[in-house]
Scaffold this motif. Structure first.
Motif, mmCIF file in Angstrom:
data_model
loop_
_atom_site.group_PDB
_atom_site.id
_atom_site.type_symbol
_atom_site.label_atom_id
_atom_site.label_comp_id
_atom_site.label_asym_id
_atom_site.label_seq_id
_atom_site.Cartn_x
_atom_site.Cartn_y
_atom_site.Cartn_z
ATOM 1 N N VAL A 242 -47.978 77.985 -20.097
ATOM 2 C CA VAL A 242 -46.690 77.397 -20.458
ATOM 3 C C VAL A 242 -46.113 76.606 -19.286
ATOM 4 O O VAL A 242 -45.690 75.444 -19.429
ATOM 5 C CB VAL A 242 -45.692 78.492 -20.896
ATOM 6 N N LEU A 243 -46.101 77.205 -18.100
ATOM 7 C CA LEU A 243 -45.512 76.533 -16.948
ATOM 8 C C LEU A 243 -46.384 75.386 -16.443
ATOM 9 O O LEU A 243 -45.877 74.368 -15.966
ATOM 10 C CB LEU A 243 -45.254 77.551 -15.836
ATOM 11 N N ASP A 244 -47.689 75.546 -16.544
ATOM 12 C CA ASP A 244 -48.596 74.460 -16.178
ATOM 13 C C ASP A 244 -48.366 73.268 -17.104
ATOM 14 O O ASP A 244 -48.276 72.119 -16.657
ATOM 15 C CB ASP A 244 -50.043 74.952 -16.266
ATOM 16 N N TYR A 245 -48.270 73.526 -18.404
ATOM 17 C CA TYR A 245 -47.985 72.462 -19.378
ATOM 18 C C TYR A 245 -46.627 71.826 -19.085
ATOM 19 O O TYR A 245 -46.491 70.597 -19.090
ATOM 20 C CB TYR A 245 -48.011 73.055 -20.787
ATOM 21 N N TRP A 246 -45.630 72.633 -18.809
ATOM 22 C CA TRP A 246 -44.287 72.134 -18.501
ATOM 23 C C TRP A 246 -44.333 71.221 -17.287
ATOM 24 O O TRP A 246 -43.732 70.135 -17.276
ATOM 25 C CB TRP A 246 -43.374 73.325 -18.240
ATOM 26 N N ASP A 247 -45.037 71.641 -16.239
ATOM 27 C CA ASP A 247 -45.148 70.825 -15.032
ATOM 28 C C ASP A 247 -45.821 69.487 -15.319
ATOM 29 O O ASP A 247 -45.515 68.476 -14.683
ATOM 30 C CB ASP A 247 -45.944 71.572 -13.962
ATOM 31 N N ARG A 248 -46.741 69.483 -16.268
ATOM 32 C CA ARG A 248 -47.482 68.249 -16.558
ATOM 33 C C ARG A 248 -46.674 67.255 -17.374
ATOM 34 O O ARG A 248 -46.793 66.043 -17.164
ATOM 35 C CB ARG A 248 -48.773 68.589 -17.313
ATOM 36 N N VAL A 249 -45.892 67.738 -18.341
ATOM 37 C CA VAL A 249 -45.261 66.825 -19.294
ATOM 38 C C VAL A 249 -43.758 66.653 -19.096
ATOM 39 O O VAL A 249 -43.185 65.668 -19.564
ATOM 40 C CB VAL A 249 -45.536 67.271 -20.749
ATOM 41 N N GLU A 253 -37.414 68.657 -16.264
ATOM 42 C CA GLU A 253 -36.528 69.146 -17.315
ATOM 43 C C GLU A 253 -36.346 70.656 -17.224
ATOM 44 O O GLU A 253 -37.289 71.394 -16.940
ATOM 45 C CB GLU A 253 -37.096 68.788 -18.689
ATOM 46 N N LYS A 254 -35.117 71.116 -17.501
ATOM 47 C CA LYS A 254 -34.832 72.549 -17.501
ATOM 48 C C LYS A 254 -35.089 73.193 -18.857
ATOM 49 O O LYS A 254 -35.185 74.418 -18.953
ATOM 50 C CB LYS A 254 -33.376 72.803 -17.092
ATOM 51 N N ARG A 297 -34.612 81.015 -26.632
ATOM 52 C CA ARG A 297 -33.532 81.033 -27.626
ATOM 53 C C ARG A 297 -34.131 80.716 -28.980
ATOM 54 O O ARG A 297 -34.405 79.551 -29.295
ATOM 55 C CB ARG A 297 -32.461 80.006 -27.253
ATOM 56 N N PRO A 298 -34.369 81.750 -29.788
ATOM 57 C CA PRO A 298 -35.034 81.519 -31.071
ATOM 58 C C PRO A 298 -34.149 80.774 -32.050
ATOM 59 O O PRO A 298 -32.916 80.824 -31.977
ATOM 60 C CB PRO A 298 -35.338 82.941 -31.563
ATOM 61 N N SER A 299 -34.793 80.073 -32.947
ATOM 62 C CA SER A 299 -34.099 79.347 -33.991
ATOM 63 C C SER A 299 -35.053 79.168 -35.150
ATOM 64 O O SER A 299 -36.250 78.934 -34.947
ATOM 65 C CB SER A 299 -33.629 77.978 -33.486
ATOM 66 N N ALA A 300 -34.530 79.257 -36.347
ATOM 67 C CA ALA A 300 -35.373 79.068 -37.528
ATOM 68 C C ALA A 300 -35.859 77.632 -37.622
ATOM 69 O O ALA A 300 -36.867 77.344 -38.268
ATOM 70 C CB ALA A 300 -34.593 79.442 -38.786
ATOM 71 N N ILE A 301 -35.131 76.718 -36.970
ATOM 72 C CA ILE A 301 -35.503 75.299 -37.052
ATOM 73 C C ILE A 301 -36.517 74.936 -35.984
ATOM 74 O O ILE A 301 -37.576 74.401 -36.257
ATOM 75 C CB ILE A 301 -34.247 74.406 -36.931
ATOM 76 N N GLN A 302 -36.207 75.220 -34.706
ATOM 77 C CA GLN A 302 -37.153 74.845 -33.668
ATOM 78 C C GLN A 302 -37.167 75.784 -32.460
ATOM 79 O O GLN A 302 -38.209 76.137 -31.955
ATOM 80 C CB GLN A 302 -36.914 73.406 -33.209
ATOM 81 N N GLY A 303 -36.039 76.237 -31.975
ATOM 82 C CA GLY A 303 -36.009 77.118 -30.814
ATOM 83 C C GLY A 303 -36.050 76.330 -29.513
ATOM 84 O O GLY A 303 -36.483 75.175 -29.472
ATOM 85 N N LEU A 304 -35.610 76.983 -28.441
ATOM 86 C CA LEU A 304 -35.520 76.313 -27.154
ATOM 87 C C LEU A 304 -35.929 77.274 -26.044
ATOM 88 O O LEU A 304 -35.622 78.462 -26.082
ATOM 89 C CB LEU A 304 -34.076 75.846 -26.921
ATOM 90 N N LEU A 305 -36.631 76.736 -25.048
ATOM 91 C CA LEU A 305 -37.029 77.510 -23.881
ATOM 92 C C LEU A 305 -36.353 76.897 -22.665
ATOM 93 O O LEU A 305 -36.422 75.683 -22.452
ATOM 94 C CB LEU A 305 -38.550 77.482 -23.721
ATOM 95 N N THR A 306 -35.691 77.736 -21.876
ATOM 96 C CA THR A 306 -34.982 77.277 -20.679
ATOM 97 C C THR A 306 -35.664 77.838 -19.444
ATOM 98 O O THR A 306 -36.070 79.005 -19.426
ATOM 99 C CB THR A 306 -33.513 77.727 -20.703
ATOM 100 N N ARG A 307 -35.736 77.015 -18.430
ATOM 101 C CA ARG A 307 -36.414 77.394 -17.194
ATOM 102 C C ARG A 307 -35.402 77.510 -16.069
ATOM 103 O O ARG A 307 -34.640 76.580 -15.806
ATOM 104 C CB ARG A 307 -37.465 76.332 -16.855
ATOM 105 N N ASP A 308 -35.369 78.662 -15.411
ATOM 106 C CA ASP A 308 -34.471 78.886 -14.284
ATOM 107 C C ASP A 308 -35.149 78.392 -13.008
ATOM 108 O O ASP A 308 -35.984 79.077 -12.430
ATOM 109 C CB ASP A 308 -34.131 80.380 -14.166
ATOM 110 N N THR A 309 -34.779 77.203 -12.579
ATOM 111 C CA THR A 309 -35.433 76.613 -11.411
ATOM 112 C C THR A 309 -35.093 77.345 -10.126
ATOM 113 O O THR A 309 -35.822 77.256 -9.144
ATOM 114 C CB THR A 309 -35.045 75.129 -11.272
ATOM 115 N N ASN A 310 -33.987 78.093 -10.114
ATOM 116 C CA ASN A 310 -33.609 78.830 -8.905
ATOM 117 C C ASN A 310 -34.571 79.971 -8.605
ATOM 118 O O ASN A 310 -34.676 80.427 -7.466
ATOM 119 C CB ASN A 310 -32.185 79.377 -9.050
#
Length: 327
Positions: A242-249, A253-254, A297-310
């Motif tokens: 997940v984090l490797d993919y996040w770093d690539r694309v 973004e948080k 943060r789950p959602s029936a529509i799409q959901g969101l993942l937040t990354r704590d950069t600190n």
């Protein structure tokens, strides 16, 4: 809608990777899938002589394989992230290469399934540039199954759409290398080196589900990816992906949409072929573990993942500190 009801060039099919990577690799493997013994051999050879792969005659003697296989192995060493070529015609072994195959390597004989999934991740998520067959079949193929003739027809259309002029022979060979990477190619009619399956066959990711008649009237195998929960992929390994993919694309973004992790080409959900429920359950587990700095943060529509950069959680930190191959 079934595959055979879609006409060649129909937008529904060809839009699959219209916004994909700028460039792809279709060749370099010399028509050989990677063999089990090759990567350990390559590691030892490069450790002893970083320039070995730039002297093909010496590499043939040292590795005991033919010239085309030497070139193929050089391709796989790079594609699987074991070593990187340098401008001075040498290879530099990566941290991953040392971790797996080094003197205190965690899996020098590729016996741990987690190692194989990690190598598969490198192949299926690569972006500099990506391997076309991996990117398209794992990340953008819109149907549950495919036959060789269907995939090859799609390869021809997509190659042209992306501005390439590859022959059907080149695309056919590239497709066969993908199939042989995940499907057993053992046969009593080939030599001993060719009869050995590659390591990723053990993942059972690609399975033959039946047969059907192709356009030429011949029956051919039908394949499908094993899309089910895979407990052998640990949460540490999933977090790494997940984090490797996040770093690539989206490194700056948080937040990241969960649907990207689920279904984008080169994302963990697609590369590992995990069902949506399993991905969401894994994200919930990662969110509860503060080591990863992730909030789901789950959602029936799409959901969101937040990354704590600190918290400075990163793919590299997890790889080094959480021992995804040693836990």
């Amino acid at each position: 809608m079934k595959f055979d009801t879609i006409l060649p060039g129909e937008p529904m099919f060809d839009m699959a990777i219209a916004d994909g990577q700028a460039s792809y690799r279709f060749s370099g493997h010399e028509t050989f899938a990677c063999r089990y013994a090759w990567l350990p051999k390559a590691y030892r050879a490069i450790a002893a002589d970083p320039g070995i792969f730039f002297d093909e005659d010496a590499a043939m003697v040292e590795l005991g394989i033919g010239k085309n296989m030497v070139r193929s192995l050089r391709f796989w060493v790079d594609a699987m992230g074991i070593a990187r070529p340098a401008a001075d015609r040498t290879h530099t072994i990566t941290e991953l290469g040392h971790t797996i195959f080094g003197a205190e390597g965690c899996d020098p004989f590729l016996e741990d399934t987690r190692t194989l999934w990690l190598l598969h991740w490198n192949l299926s998520s690569a972006v500099t540039p990506g391997l076309f067959a991996w990117h398209y079949l794992l990340g953008a193929w819109p149907y549950a199954e495919f036959s060789r003739s269907e995939a090859l027809a799609a390869f021809l259309r997509q190659s042209q759409r992306l501005g390439y002029s590859h022959s059907s022979v080149t695309l056919s060979q590239h497709l066969d290398v993908f199939l042989h990477t995940y499907q057993s190619a053992r046969s009593s009619r080939v030599g001993i080196e060719d009869s050995l399956d590659g390591p990723l066959v053990e993942l059972r990711l690609l399975q033959q589900t039946g047969e059907r008649r192709g356009e030429a009237g011949r029956r051919e195998p039908v394949y499908a990816f094993r899309k089910e929960p895979k407990p052998e992929i640990s949460n540490d390994l999933f977090a790494y992906a997940v984090l490797d993919y996040w770093d690539r694309v989206a490194s700056g973004e948080k937040t990241l949409l969960v649907r990207n992790i689920l279904s984008a080409p080169g994302a963990p959900g697609q590369s590992f072929k995990l069902p949506e429920d399993d991905v969401r359950a894994r994200l919930e587990a990662l969110s509860r573990d503060r080591r990863y700095g992730l909030t789901y943060r789950p959602s029936a529509i799409q959901g969101l993942l937040t990354r704590d950069t600190n918290q400075k959680a990163s793919a590299r930190a997890i790889y080094k500190n959480e021992a995804i191959l040693n836990g």
